[in-house]
Scaffold this motif. Structure first.
Motif, PDB file in Angstrom:
ATOM      1  N   SER A   1       0.807  -1.217   0.000  1.00 26.18           N
ATOM      2  CA  SER A   1       0.000   0.000   0.000  1.00 26.18           C
ATOM      3  C   SER A   1       0.843   1.272   0.000  1.00 26.18           C
ATOM      4  O   SER A   1       0.334   2.359   0.251  1.00 26.18           O
ATOM      5  CB  SER A   1      -0.944  -0.007   1.209  1.00 26.18           C
ATOM      6  OG  SER A   1      -1.840  -1.105   1.137  1.00 26.18           O
TER       7      SER A   1
ATOM      8  N   GLU B   1       1.402   2.172  -5.270  1.00 23.98           N
ATOM      9  CA  GLU B   1       0.201   2.833  -5.789  1.00 23.98           C
ATOM     10  C   GLU B   1       0.486   3.439  -7.163  1.00 23.98           C
ATOM     11  O   GLU B   1      -0.316   3.297  -8.098  1.00 23.98           O
ATOM     12  CB  GLU B   1      -0.261   3.919  -4.822  1.00 23.98           C
ATOM     13  CG  GLU B   1      -1.507   4.650  -5.299  1.00 23.98           C
ATOM     14  CD  GLU B   1      -1.950   5.751  -4.352  1.00 23.98           C
ATOM     15  OE1 GLU B   1      -2.817   6.558  -4.763  1.00 23.98           O
ATOM     16  OE2 GLU B   1      -1.433   5.819  -3.218  1.00 23.98           O
TER      17      GLU B   1
ATOM     18  N   LEU C   1      -4.599  -4.999   2.029  1.00 27.20           N
ATOM     19  CA  LEU C   1      -4.571  -3.837   1.140  1.00 27.20           C
ATOM     20  C   LEU C   1      -5.377  -2.688   1.731  1.00 27.20           C
ATOM     21  O   LEU C   1      -6.405  -2.906   2.391  1.00 27.20           O
ATOM     22  CB  LEU C   1      -5.147  -4.209  -0.224  1.00 27.20           C
ATOM     23  CG  LEU C   1      -4.396  -5.291  -1.010  1.00 27.20           C
ATOM     24  CD1 LEU C   1      -5.095  -5.563  -2.323  1.00 27.20           C
ATOM     25  CD2 LEU C   1      -2.956  -4.886  -1.254  1.00 27.20           C
TER      26      LEU C   1
END
Length: 295
Positions: free
Chosen positions: A67, A72, A92
């Motif tokens: 994460s 990302e 997540l």
């Protein structure tokens, strides 16, 4: 359908990845680091997900933190429609879950909402369940708590071995995930909210765990547990000698003067070890590092 796949260095993950590659475009493969990962290197080139990605020329990433802003950015750049997960040591967060338009789905080897957590098969045999299950579900910020897409239940016969149990899952779960993605793509997927229950968490064992005292168990109970877990409790399998369970008896007279017997409350379980001719096979097994089922 463009898919980002998240898994671990395990056969379970690889089989799901291969099933998805048959029908869809996998644009990225991410291997999640194990819990409490302390390695200095990013990953081993023996990693089976890495080898698959290299062969198919798919971008591969090793994620210590799935994460993170870095991951990302990677996932956003892939412009995937869906993230598929099959074995992952990390939960997540919203910043990842909200990226793909179809969301994130996961393959779990238990009858959700029961046995949420990373180690369902051990506890299923510990509690002597007569049924196992495969569940494909959406991922939310909880642990295995998202809406169910498909759930397939199967019988666990008495004395089923760990290999038989996992072979069943490996032969059915990837197909069920593939079917779920096809239904998502066609817009015909059905979602079922999980029941609100107080669920036992199927946690991983710790080295200090002392869960089992077979002198408090009936022999039949111990036999079924040991067959289903391959005697993986920390009391056993400490050397290159592979111990396996071959039978049991509820009668005290049957275990008198028997070698390699696990004594139970009533009777005992009989074990054997690999013969000398198989020692080199066991040494080779350790040397080449066969990957685990989940992780």
């Amino acid at each position: 359908m463009k898919i980002t796949f998240i898994g671990m260095d395990a056969v379970y993950s690889l089989r799901h990845l291969e099933a998805l590659e048959e029908k869809f475009e996998v644009v990225c493969v991410i291997c999640a680091a194990s819990r409490n990962y302390q390695g200095n290197e990013e990953f081993s080139h023996r990693n089976i997900l890495y080898r698959n990605a290299r062969k198919r020329k798919i971008p591969f990433y090793f994620a210590k933190n799935l994460s993170s802003e870095e991951m990302e950015t990677v996932i956003r750049e892939m412009r995937c429609d869906l993230i598929c997960v099959a074995s992952c040591s990390q939960l997540l967060k919203k910043n990842i879950i909200n990226i793909p338009r179809f969301g994130v789905i996961n393959a779990h080897g238990a009858k959700l909402p029961y046995y949420r957590g990373p180690n369902p098969d051990y506890w299923i045999f510990y509690f002597q369940e007569k049924e196992g299950a495969i569940t494909i579900h959406f991922i939310d910020e909880g642990e295995d708590s998202g809406d169910i897409i498909h759930q397939e239940i199967f019988e666990i016969p008495f004395g089923m071995t760990r290999r038989e149990y996992r072979s069943y899952i490996l032969s059915h779960s990837p197909r069920l995930m593939q079917q779920s993605v096809l239904e998502l793509e066609k817009g015909i997927v059905k979602r079922e909210k999980q029941k609100e229950i107080k669920s036992f968490r199927a946690r991983n064992l710790k080295p200090e765990d002392k869960l089992i005292d077979f002198k408090e168990w009936d022999a039949g109970h111990a036999y079924h547990f040991l067959r289903g877990t391959d005697m993986l409790d920390n009391q056993y399998q400490q050397s290159i000698w592979k111990v396996f369970i071959v039978g049991y008896s509820e009668k005290e007279s049957d275990i008198l003067n028997k070698r390699n017997t696990i004594i139970c409350k009533s009777g005992g379980c009989f074990t054997e070890k690999y013969s000398v001719s198989n020692v080199w096979q066991r040494l080779l097994y350790k040397r080449i590092r066969i990957t685990s089922f989940y992780y």
